[in-house]
Scaffold this active site. Sequence first.
Site, mmCIF file in Angstrom:
data_model
loop_
_atom_site.group_PDB
_atom_site.id
_atom_site.type_symbol
_atom_site.label_atom_id
_atom_site.label_comp_id
_atom_site.label_asym_id
_atom_site.label_seq_id
_atom_site.Cartn_x
_atom_site.Cartn_y
_atom_site.Cartn_z
ATOM 1 C CG PHE A 61 49.913 -23.481 -16.925
ATOM 2 C CD1 PHE A 61 50.325 -22.317 -16.348
ATOM 3 C CD2 PHE A 61 50.242 -23.739 -18.233
ATOM 4 C CE1 PHE A 61 51.033 -21.400 -17.081
ATOM 5 C CE2 PHE A 61 50.940 -22.821 -18.978
ATOM 6 C CZ PHE A 61 51.345 -21.642 -18.401
ATOM 7 N N GLY A 62 49.401 -27.556 -14.761
ATOM 8 C CA GLY A 62 48.602 -28.433 -13.924
ATOM 9 C C GLY A 62 49.401 -29.643 -13.519
ATOM 10 C CG ASP A 186 51.796 -28.595 -28.022
ATOM 11 O OD1 ASP A 186 52.917 -28.442 -28.562
ATOM 12 O OD2 ASP A 186 51.630 -28.500 -26.800
HETATM 13 N N1 LIG Z 1 46.215 -39.846 -19.317
HETATM 14 C C1 LIG Z 1 47.461 -39.852 -18.836
HETATM 15 N N2 LIG Z 1 47.995 -40.988 -18.347
HETATM 16 C C2 LIG Z 1 49.254 -41.012 -17.853
HETATM 17 N N3 LIG Z 1 50.061 -39.963 -17.821
HETATM 18 C C3 LIG Z 1 49.595 -38.796 -18.306
HETATM 19 C C4 LIG Z 1 48.270 -38.677 -18.836
HETATM 20 N N4 LIG Z 1 48.088 -37.412 -19.254
HETATM 21 C C5 LIG Z 1 49.227 -36.787 -19.000
HETATM 22 N N5 LIG Z 1 50.147 -37.603 -18.423
HETATM 23 C C6 LIG Z 1 51.521 -37.251 -18.011
HETATM 24 O O1 LIG Z 1 51.558 -35.916 -17.584
HETATM 25 C C7 LIG Z 1 52.410 -35.127 -18.426
HETATM 26 C C8 LIG Z 1 51.796 -33.761 -18.648
HETATM 27 O O2 LIG Z 1 50.540 -33.916 -19.233
HETATM 28 P P1 LIG Z 1 49.934 -32.842 -20.230
HETATM 29 O O3 LIG Z 1 50.875 -32.689 -21.383
HETATM 30 O O4 LIG Z 1 48.546 -33.216 -20.552
HETATM 31 O O5 LIG Z 1 49.979 -31.569 -19.295
HETATM 32 P P2 LIG Z 1 50.064 -30.062 -19.729
HETATM 33 O O6 LIG Z 1 49.959 -29.212 -18.525
HETATM 34 O O7 LIG Z 1 49.056 -29.836 -20.777
HETATM 35 O O8 LIG Z 1 51.541 -30.056 -20.319
HETATM 36 P P3 LIG Z 1 52.240 -29.022 -21.303
HETATM 37 O O9 LIG Z 1 52.734 -27.942 -20.449
HETATM 38 O O10 LIG Z 1 53.333 -29.841 -21.951
HETATM 39 O O11 LIG Z 1 51.228 -28.556 -22.286
HETATM 40 C C9 LIG Z 1 52.549 -35.940 -19.707
HETATM 41 O O12 LIG Z 1 53.765 -35.683 -20.367
HETATM 42 C C10 LIG Z 1 52.463 -37.350 -19.192
HETATM 43 O O13 LIG Z 1 53.723 -37.778 -18.750
#
Ligand SMILES: Nc1ncnc2c1ncn2[C@@H]1O[C@H](COP(=O)(O)OP(=O)(O)OP(=O)(O)O)[C@@H](O)[C@H]1O
Length: 618
Positions: A61-62, A186
């Site tokens: 979502f982000g 997760d």
């Molecule tokens: N602190 C970070 N540093 C570098 N890359 C990051 C970081 N946090 C997230 N990412 C990258 O962004 C991607 C998505 O991050 P994250 O899983 O936090 O998002 P999300 O929206 O919660 O995803 P999901 O839909 O899988 O729950 C990660 O797989 C990673 O590749």
Amino acid sequence: MPRAVKPKTAAGPSPAKKAAPAKKAKGKLYAMPEKLKEGTVLQDLAKGKWCIGPSIGIGGFGEIYAAARAGEKNYDAVVKCEPHGNGPLFVEMHFYLRNAKQDDIKQFKQQRGLKTLGMPYILASGSAVVNGQKHRFIVMPRYGSDISKFFKENDKRLPEGTVYRLALQMLDVYQFMHSTGYVHADLKAANILLGQGKAGAAQAYLVDFGLASHFVTGEFKPDPKKMHNGTIEYTSRDAHLGVPTRRADLEILGYNIIEWLGVELPWVTQKLLAVPLKVQNAKEAFIEDVGAALKALFSNGCRFLLGEYMKYVAKLKHNEEPDYDKCRNWFSTALKQMKIPNTGDLDFKIKPQSSSNNNHSPPGTSKATATAAAAAAPKRAKRVASPDIISDSDEEEEAPRRKPQAKASPAPRRNAKVTPTISPRKRYAETSPTQKRVKTEPNGTPKPRATHRAAASPRARASPRAAASPTARASPRSAASPKARTPNAASASFSPALSLRAKHGKTVVNDDLTPKPRSNKTYEFNFELDVSMDANVIVNVKRKKKAGAKDQPTGEGDVKTPSSRSLASSKEDTPVTRVNLRKVNAEGVPGSPLAAAASSSSSRSPRTPAVTVRKYRR
Ligand SMILES: Nc1ncnc2c1ncn2[C@@H]1O[C@H](COP(=O)(O)OP(=O)(O)OP(=O)(O)O)[C@@H](O)[C@H]1O
């Protein structure tokens, strides 16, 4: 990850403009973020300024952007930005703010004599209006590559030594997290990132705390609103029942380890992922005799210590604190046996097979072994569902609701007929394949609508049995039995509402699926179709008035809980063909004309063993 919303011309925060709710992607009921343009400066709550760099990742979502403190050139931070109404970022932000302070992490490391800990922390947070829409953002340290990249590059496996080192590191993070009262829920390769730079390659970090929640310490009380949350392949059995526990985190790690070792999980091989209940059943069977199941999966038989770990996890009580040292010991012993030091950079290169190298994993996907494991799995595991879900209701800010992600358009569902021909796969196909996450709103969010009332009714609450899985919670023991769930489970077992949301490798978050009633006479059906409809499914039906049938039967009535239905069903030797109707509100009387009408229609609904009708007023 595909995005449904076209990035617009980026704009920085423009406080002068009144924030509008973030736009929802067409055909979806959740909001996607506006694109942030490179060079945009965001101001956090402490008035720190962050310059947005290139996008480096997209979550469900982000979007995640590299970021630098304004005036600095080093993009060593990331900004995760989501529409303000998206729940998981709210949850994640609060988890970090409360529980992952740098001092706490430092203290934990000192206590445990750790040089590093794969626990991220938050640098800043705030809100910004982007293209007229309010967004929330958090700033975190920037990490390196996520390990799913290596897993894919290596034909779905990781070097065995690295798997055990990752397990050790993740157990450390779990121990820290659990010490704060929270579980992660997760863990998966995509949520494990390597540290940055040369020094970072020895430590992996667990990210994405959007599903973090308090673990239960009391009674085990299934929560239909949270059932199946997580990433379907790895969702723990407790999470399938909507109960956050520490043992669940350990179980999720176990499933990941199996996969990292190059073996396909049985429920993946059997293509069950679209039907959470089937995955749940498969896991119950798998864990019941996990030793035998693993033996069948790993034909080279070198996974003794993983077996010990999984057996231990299987025996943990739902509210028991895991013995992290004991768990770590199994993996360190495995490393010692392999003569691999638990130091230095994590090695992600699979070397050609030889007796003394890093590749002790069996070859990648092994359908044969997974199928054999499934066959070897004993019948149903018996699990006791029994305590209290600690709520996050003390959040200082009302948590936004995660919008239903994978929900089909409400209109057709509203008019859907109650028919056993509904295909969950078809429904699933209607949903977007792009979302990573569909999530139960964090506690403290607006109350769920009618969907969950039955399960959350005082009656259902009174008994963990009643509140358990909608299909077969007559008894916690029988709950785990497919036979108890359904007399003819082989023929069909699906969960339309939930199957909408299962997506391979993606975080799935159960949510309130109830569409808003269109007419002022809306009926809520909790029903079992054919066999094991494991969900509180809402089907709004335009009911034709029948001669002699009144719209509002009178008298005492109650919610017929899923468990009571299945209890009734399970008492029968053959599938029930009678339609049972019970009215929910006080005026309802079993045996009323409405009930009678429904009963009389039973012959026309041979595949509907039980129907609960509940009328609610607008
Ligand atoms: N602190 C970070 N540093 C570098 N890359 C990051 C970081 N946090 C997230 N990412 C990258 O962004 C991607 C998505 O991050 P994250 O899983 O936090 O998002 P999300 O929206 O919660 O995803 P999901 O839909 O899988 O729950 C990660 O797989 C990673 O590749």
